[in-house]
Design an enzyme around this catalytic site. Structure first.
Site, PDB file in Angstrom:
ATOM      1  N   ARG A 750       0.790  -1.233   0.000  1.00  0.00           N
ATOM      2  CA  ARG A 750       0.000   0.000   0.000  1.00  0.00           C
ATOM      3  C   ARG A 750       0.823   1.283   0.000  1.00  0.00           C
ATOM      4  O   ARG A 750       0.588   2.193  -0.780  1.00  0.00           O
ATOM      5  CB  ARG A 750      -0.889  -0.007   1.251  1.00  0.00           C
ATOM      6  CG  ARG A 750      -1.774   1.193   1.387  1.00  0.00           C
ATOM      7  CD  ARG A 750      -2.416   1.244   2.783  1.00  0.00           C
ATOM      8  NE  ARG A 750      -2.785  -0.049   3.273  1.00  0.00           N
ATOM      9  CZ  ARG A 750      -3.978  -0.605   3.105  1.00  0.00           C
ATOM     10  NH1 ARG A 750      -4.921   0.043   2.468  1.00  0.00           N
ATOM     11  NH2 ARG A 750      -4.216  -1.816   3.571  1.00  0.00           N
ATOM     12  N   CYS A 817     -26.504  -2.869  -7.495  1.00  0.00           N
ATOM     13  CA  CYS A 817     -27.728  -3.175  -6.757  1.00  0.00           C
ATOM     14  C   CYS A 817     -27.413  -3.791  -5.403  1.00  0.00           C
ATOM     15  O   CYS A 817     -27.704  -4.972  -5.150  1.00  0.00           O
ATOM     16  CB  CYS A 817     -28.615  -4.087  -7.600  1.00  0.00           C
ATOM     17  SG  CYS A 817     -29.106  -3.240  -9.095  1.00  0.00           S
ATOM     18  N   GLU A 818     -26.788  -3.025  -4.570  1.00  0.00           N
ATOM     19  CA  GLU A 818     -26.473  -3.416  -3.196  1.00  0.00           C
ATOM     20  C   GLU A 818     -26.558  -2.137  -2.374  1.00  0.00           C
ATOM     21  O   GLU A 818     -26.034  -1.102  -2.807  1.00  0.00           O
ATOM     22  CB  GLU A 818     -25.019  -3.914  -3.078  1.00  0.00           C
ATOM     23  CG  GLU A 818     -24.701  -5.156  -3.835  1.00  0.00           C
ATOM     24  CD  GLU A 818     -24.716  -6.405  -2.964  1.00  0.00           C
ATOM     25  OE1 GLU A 818     -24.769  -6.296  -1.725  1.00  0.00           O
ATOM     26  OE2 GLU A 818     -24.706  -7.503  -3.564  1.00  0.00           O
TER      27      GLU A 818
HETATM   28  N1  LLP Z   1       2.956  -9.253   2.510  1.00  0.00           N
HETATM   29  C1  LLP Z   1       1.949 -10.121   2.578  1.00  0.00           C
HETATM   30  C2  LLP Z   1       2.205 -11.506   2.815  1.00  0.00           C
HETATM   31  C3  LLP Z   1       0.636  -9.650   2.431  1.00  0.00           C
HETATM   32  O1  LLP Z   1      -0.372 -10.505   2.507  1.00  0.00           O
HETATM   33  C4  LLP Z   1       0.414  -8.281   2.212  1.00  0.00           C
HETATM   34  C5  LLP Z   1      -0.943  -7.761   2.071  1.00  0.00           C
HETATM   35  C6  LLP Z   1       1.516  -7.423   2.119  1.00  0.00           C
HETATM   36  C7  LLP Z   1       2.775  -7.943   2.286  1.00  0.00           C
HETATM   37  C8  LLP Z   1       1.396  -5.971   1.854  1.00  0.00           C
HETATM   38  O2  LLP Z   1       0.691  -5.297   2.843  1.00  0.00           O
HETATM   39  P1  LLP Z   1       0.567  -3.703   2.773  1.00  0.00           P
HETATM   40  O3  LLP Z   1       1.909  -3.077   2.937  1.00  0.00           O
HETATM   41  O4  LLP Z   1      -0.076  -3.326   1.496  1.00  0.00           O
HETATM   42  O5  LLP Z   1      -0.324  -3.341   3.919  1.00  0.00           O
HETATM   43  N2  LLP Z   1      -7.259  -5.210   0.589  1.00  0.00           N
HETATM   44  C9  LLP Z   1      -6.833  -4.637   1.825  1.00  0.00           C
HETATM   45  C10 LLP Z   1      -5.398  -4.945   2.134  1.00  0.00           C
HETATM   46  C11 LLP Z   1      -5.114  -6.414   2.151  1.00  0.00           C
HETATM   47  C12 LLP Z   1      -3.649  -6.724   2.366  1.00  0.00           C
HETATM   48  C13 LLP Z   1      -3.347  -8.120   2.058  1.00  0.00           C
HETATM   49  N3  LLP Z   1      -1.994  -8.478   2.246  1.00  0.00           N
HETATM   50  C14 LLP Z   1      -7.080  -3.135   1.791  1.00  0.00           C
HETATM   51  O6  LLP Z   1      -7.543  -2.645   0.775  1.00  0.00           O
HETATM   52  O7  LLP Z   1      -6.865  -2.451   2.777  1.00  0.00           O
END
Ligand code: LLP
EC number: 4.1.1.20
Length: 867
Positions: A750, A817-818
């Protein structure tokens, strides 16, 4: 013809710092004139003594036994006022202050001094306000203002309260707010439309002077407001108003722009210092709105406290009070012992202690005591305990802090407080109390915990929706934002590229646009942390080819979780060294492990199953183990990947079995990995993770690197604090220094890409329904799932009308439609927003397009990257 109704009064109040400079008096004069002109009202201004004068008068009283010292103290005060009159205000002290100074000297020589008679003390204390109001009236008249002066004691009369001692009856009085037409008529009959009077003082029953207690001047203004039926009371002070938490503890605390009397009372009582709790009730009883304003920044909305026609449910403030003493009383008699409660409470009364919170069980009563002078300065607690010991077993728990969530309808919010409960679940909570008026929920914890927990709790309350900060009628800007000079707000890249983005939107929406410069800048930010040996980008956040290329160029490796992601990476970057790629799947099929191993990338195993069931795959291979340190973290429960409830990783106690399985398969464990959540701001998190990994690695003996995962948060709300990269870097430097034998790897997603991406949409319809206005967009949860899935906040602007002023709050909804298809609630888009306008959803570069779908047979958004 009936006589025209007399002009209504507006009461203004200014405190000590607001009357201690000439420029401040200019402000007071201007505000009085403007208020009268704008509202067609008459204006009564109540002032405090010059800064420090009340304390000096109190010191004079405290030294009463020494006649010489008393006279000298009075002389010093005479000099202070005369100097202020001459040097600061440019007036003749003799003409303005002659009589007052004579009165002050006379009080110092008064025969009542020797015994410090209470009525003498009251008269002495009253001199501060009498002087400041006299000085102010003279100065404003000299500036050409036609202003009258009135003695507050002619209007404010004390009332007696049961159980009040002699001292309180003179020096901490309450006043009657029962007004009558005769009094109002008398007040109205004064010849001036602008009047100056004093705070803090009133007339006692015997005709002498009496003093209001702490917060006296605010309370005076409230009494005046109630007595004259004012249109409103404005308290002018040196802060912008009441906040959703103490801004010194929680810089993200929001200005509360509108509260009802009960909520304001509760907030003032449970910690906020802006307004004394005593001054709310008179206004409430008389139905007079109370408005807190900032003297230095009159353009700010301040806090308006009034009876609310449409209460907004939700937590309005989080407050903490330190110095709380708990007394736990265990009955030594029998279960259901009659009179036990009466017995113990009677003893509190006897020792003059007021009880705040109460928790009871069959055999125990635990209460908290309000912090009071009495408690600190005497051994009353000891005496109380000795006395209580006759009827129960007593235990004192101190020092504690009471942390309170204040808001209307708190019982109806319990389902949103899961996160808050779990935060407290980590600490020792001594008492939980929910007020019978449904306005507060209080947790009593050890005092040392309170400060640290406040910013986290405040963040959780916002994230869970329990504190509805997008209710713009109630929540204003954050303290941090108010502190920023105008224009110093985060300048997002898209602001400067507005025309370009509008052109692109014309070619079709929904459309994701990514700014590669922003991605590059973020990559360099991480590259600057020398403690990090290797960086990997979690491509699940955004696998757009242009982004992968930029990050690879900047030296980042890539982290994949599926064979699909691996294939994509090597299609985009055919020459990429497989050593720069991680494979970290969850419950993937055997074939995907085989594929990854064949490609030569780093493979992570996160349960015993692959080693146990397919040992032949791993023979002679180097592998990484994914550890679950036993706790999760992150912006929403759905993104927490650690702890018992999460499907990811090996519990620490399962490691030996997996090490054995790896040995049996002939695999060598070279790395440990943990990623236990996403959207984390507390940088201590990674230290905890690293500590668990390092100690597990010590046990295993063959580990060369520790991968502490990603999870770095960003500020989706432009009012919130940006991720503290410097603090993160410091943590990493320290952990590396502590365990230099292990290489340090990280794998954020992110943080690198979220702010680089925007989602462009086109407005379809504007619809009003039963008081709610909705702006429709041509895509919603199908293009950006995060708001529907996590209640996530994304800033939304009308790019076509970026400079138009914010309008009435609207909900921005999609076409799916939610009923969950809402991108943002209560957003202040310009009122002119209409069909065809381009809407921009900010910070959509991470977990945006990747989670888009074709639900309802709607087409996927298009994507483009700006070089
Ligand atoms: N490493 C692993 C093993 C992960 O599963 C993830 C994210 C990351 C690194 C990276 O994490 P980050 O730095 O992006 O926080 N869809 C959700 C976020 C799901 C994250 C899944 N895993 C959202 O939109 O907030």
């Amino acid at each position: 013809m009936p006589a025209a109704a007399p002009a209504p009064w507006i009461v203004l109040k200014f405190g000590g710092t607001s009357v201690s400079k000439r420029s401040r008096w200019d402000t007071i004069g201007r505000l009085m004139r403007e208020t009268a002109g704008r509202d067609g009202a008459r204006v009564l201004t109540v002032v405090s003594a010059l800064s420090g004068v009340t304390n000096a008068l109190q010191a004079l009283i405290d030294g009463h036994a020494d006649a010489g010292a008393t006279a000298a103290a009075a002389e010093a005060l005479v000099e202070r006022h005369e100097r202020f009159c001459a040097d600061e205000l440019g007036l003749d002290p003799q003409a303005v202050l002659g009589a007052r100074m004579q009165a002050l000297r006379a009080l110092a020589a008064d025969p009542r001094r020797a015994a410090a008679a209470l009525d003498w003390q009251a008269e002495v204390l009253a001199q501060g306000e009498l002087c400041s109001s006299t000085l102010g009236a003279a100065y404003l008249r000299a500036q050409g203002l036609d202003i009258g002066w009135t003695d507050a004691r002619d209007w404010l009369r004390t009332v007696s309260i049961p159980n009040q001692g002699e001292w309180a009856r003179r020096l901490s009085v309450s006043c009657s707010t029962a007004s009558d037409d005769a009094l109002r008529a008398r007040f109205a009959a004064q010849p001036h439309a602008l009047l100056l009077s004093q705070g803090f003082i009133a007339r006692a029953d015997d005709g002498g002077t009496a003093i209001l207690g702490r917060g006296g001047s605010d309370t005076s203004a409230a009494y005046f407001g109630a007595l004259v039926g004012a249109r409103r009371v404005e308290i002018w002070t040196d802060v912008p108003g009441m906040f959703s938490a103490n801004p010194r503890q929680v810089p993200d605390a929001r200005l509360l722009t509108r509260l009802d009397y009960e909520e304001a009372q509760e907030i003032a009582t449970t910690g906020a210092k802006v307004l004394h709790p005593r001054c709310i009730q008179p206004c409430r009883d008389a139905g007079v709105p109370l408005w807190i304003r900032d003297t230095d920044r009159p353009e700010l909305p301040g806090t308006e406290i009034c009876g609310s026609a449409a209460p907004v449910p939700g937590v309005k403030a989080l407050s903490s009070r330190r110095g709380i003493v708990l007394v736990s009383m265990e009955s030594i008699g029998m279960w259901q012992q009659v009179g036990f409660t009466a017995d113990v409470f009677e003893r509190f009364k006897r020792h003059g202690l007021s009880i705040d919170l109460i928790g009871t069980s069959q055999t125990n009563i635990t209460v908290s005591l309000d912090p009071s002078e009495n408690l600190v300065s005497s051994n009353v607690l000891e005496a109380l305990c000795a006395d209580l010991a006759h009827v129960c077993r007593v235990k004192v728990i101190a020092p504690c802090a009471a942390i309170t969530l204040v808001g209307r309808g708190i019982r109806g919010l319990l389902h949103r407080l899961t996160e808050v409960w779990s935060e407290f679940g980590r600490e020792r909570v001594h008492l939980i109390s929910q007020s019978s008026n449904d306005l507060n929920l209080t947790f009593v914890v050890d005092e040392e915990l309170a400060d640290g927990i406040m910013p986290r709790l405040h963040g959780l309350l916002i994230a869970s929706g329990a504190m509805p900060v997008d209710e713009t009628a109630v929540f204003g800007p954050s303290w941090r934002r108010l502190g920023l000079p105008e224009g110093a707000r985060r300048e997002a890249w898209w602001m400067a590229r507005r025309d370009d983005l509008l052109d692109r939107a014309a070619a079709g929406t929904p459309r994701y646009v990514y700014d590669l410069d922003t991605v590059r800048a973020r990559a360099r930010g991480l590259a600057g942390i020398a403690a990090v040996d290797r960086r990997f980008f979690a491509i699940k956040a955004n696998p757009h080819p242009a982004i992968l290329r930029v990050l690879a160029e900047e030296g980042s490796g890539l982290e994949c979780v599926s064979a699909g992601e691996l294939a994509h990476v090597f299609a985009v970057l055919p020459d990429l060294d497989p050593g720069r790629v991680l494979f970290t799947p969850s419950f993937a099929p055997r074939a995907e492990y085989a594929d990854a191993l064949a490609r030569g990338v780093h493979v992570t195993v996160d349960s015993v199953a692959p080693l146990r069931d397919w040992p032949e795959l791993f023979a002679g291979r180097e592998i990484t183990l994914r550890i679950d340190p036993g706790f999760g973290s992150g912006h929403h429960e759905k993104v927490r990947t650690g702890g018992k409830g999460a499907k990811f990783g090996l519990a620490v106690d399962a490691v030996p079995a997996v090490v054995a399985a790896a040995a049996a398969a002939g695999a060598r464990i070279v790395g440990l990995h943990a990623h236990i959540g996403s959207g984390i701001h507390d940088t201590a998190h990674w230290r905890e993770v690293h500590a668990v990994l390092a100690s597990t690695a010590d046990e295993i003996g063959t580990v060369a690197f520790l991968d502490i995962g990603g999870g770095l948060g960003i500020a989706y709300d432009p009012d919130a604090e940006a991720f503290d990269l410097a603090a993160y870097a410091r943590e990493l430097v320290e952990m590396k220094a502590a365990r230099p034998e292990y290489a340090l790897w990280i794998e954020p997603g992110r943080w690198l890409v979220a702010e680089a991406g925007v989602l462009l949409l086109t407005a379809t319809q504007v619809v009003d329904k039963q008081g709610v206005r909705r702006v429709g967009a041509d895509a919603g949860m199908n293009a950006l799932l995060r708001p529907a899935l996590y209640g996530a906040f994304h800033e939304i602007v009308n790019l076509s009308r970026l400079d138009a002023p914010p309008g009435t709050p609207v909900d921005v909804v999609g076409p799916i439609c939610e009923s969950g298809d809402v991108l943002g609630r209560r957003r202040r888009l310009p009122d002119a927003t209409r069909e065809g306008d381009v809407l921009l959803v900010a910070d959509a570069g991470a977990y945006g397009m990747v989670m888009a779908n074709t639900y309802n047979q709607r087409a996927l958004p298009v994507e483009e990257a700006l070089a």
